[in-house]
Design a protein around this motif. Structure first.
Motif, short mmCIF file in Angstrom:
data_model
loop_
_atom_site.label_atom_id
_atom_site.label_comp_id
_atom_site.label_asym_id
_atom_site.label_seq_id
_atom_site.Cartn_x
_atom_site.Cartn_y
_atom_site.Cartn_z
N SER A 167 0.71 7.90 7.04
CA SER A 167 1.72 7.44 7.73
C SER A 167 0.31 5.74 8.93
CB SER A 167 2.02 8.20 9.34
OG SER A 167 1.16 7.86 10.47
N LEU A 168 2.16 4.79 8.37
CA LEU A 168 1.40 3.78 9.30
C LEU A 168 0.12 4.05 10.43
CD1 LEU A 168 0.57 0.19 9.53
CD2 LEU A 168 3.36 0.40 9.84
N ASP A 169 1.21 4.61 10.89
CA ASP A 169 0.25 5.04 12.73
C ASP A 169 -0.84 5.78 12.47
OD1 ASP A 169 2.56 3.40 14.30
OD2 ASP A 169 2.99 6.01 14.43
N GLN A 227 -3.21 3.12 11.38
CA GLN A 227 -3.77 2.19 12.37
C GLN A 227 -4.66 2.25 13.07
OE1 GLN A 227 0.69 0.72 13.45
NE2 GLN A 227 0.25 -1.04 12.94
N ILE A 284 -3.80 -3.60 5.35
CA ILE A 284 -3.04 -2.61 5.15
C ILE A 284 -1.63 -2.01 5.02
CG2 ILE A 284 -2.42 -3.29 7.87
CD1 ILE A 284 -2.93 -0.23 8.79
N SER A 285 -1.03 -1.88 4.62
CA SER A 285 0.26 -1.97 4.31
C SER A 285 1.38 -0.45 4.65
CB SER A 285 0.73 -1.43 2.40
OG SER A 285 0.76 0.44 3.32
N LYS A 286 2.55 -1.21 4.96
CA LYS A 286 3.57 -0.57 5.98
C LYS A 286 3.58 0.85 5.54
CE LYS A 286 7.24 -2.10 3.35
NZ LYS A 286 8.86 -2.47 3.32
N GLU A 287 3.67 0.85 4.21
CA GLU A 287 3.52 2.29 3.76
C GLU A 287 2.15 3.66 4.24
OE1 GLU A 287 3.12 -0.20 1.71
OE2 GLU A 287 5.76 0.37 1.67
N GLY A 288 1.51 3.16 5.00
CA GLY A 288 0.25 3.54 5.68
C GLY A 288 -1.54 3.52 4.21
N ASP A 289 -1.46 2.93 3.68
CA ASP A 289 -2.12 2.36 2.63
C ASP A 289 -3.64 1.64 3.36
OD1 ASP A 289 -0.94 3.94 1.30
OD2 ASP A 289 -0.51 2.78 -0.55
#
Length: 101
Positions: free
Chosen positions: A12-14, A17, A43-48
């Protein structure tokens, strides 16, 4: 210019982060010690998290791998993610400078 690329896929994005400061601190500390010529962490919004580390010479790349190459394995002890990566030769790079006249 030589490059080492890491792609870290978090659930996840969390989660990404939470892991990102560890990545930036660990690799940021390698800048003067291993003579890095460039470092990009995205960092991507998909969590990469995607990391590109650039080196001026093969010796500098090998020095980095010796001193900091195990940072992904160290992260796997704390964080849940999948990783891929590769070594490469930079064939094109552009970095615009806003201060250019």
């Amino acid at each position: 210019m030589l490059s080492k690329t890491y792609h870290l896929k978090f659930p996840s994005l969390d989660a990404a982060q939470i892991a990102a400061p560890f990545v930036t601190e660990t690799l940021g500390n390698a800048i003067p010690e291993c003579r890095l010529s460039g470092l990009t962490v995205l960092i991507s919004k998909e969590g990469d998290i995607s990391v590109n580390v650039f080196f001026p010479t093969v010796a500098d790349l090998k020095n980095f791998e010796k001193k900091h190459g195990g940072f992904v394995d160290m992260m796997k002890k704390t964080f849940l993610f999948k990783s891929t990566g590769f070594d490469g030769v930079c064939i094109f790079s552009f970095d615009g400078n806003e201060d250019a006249a």
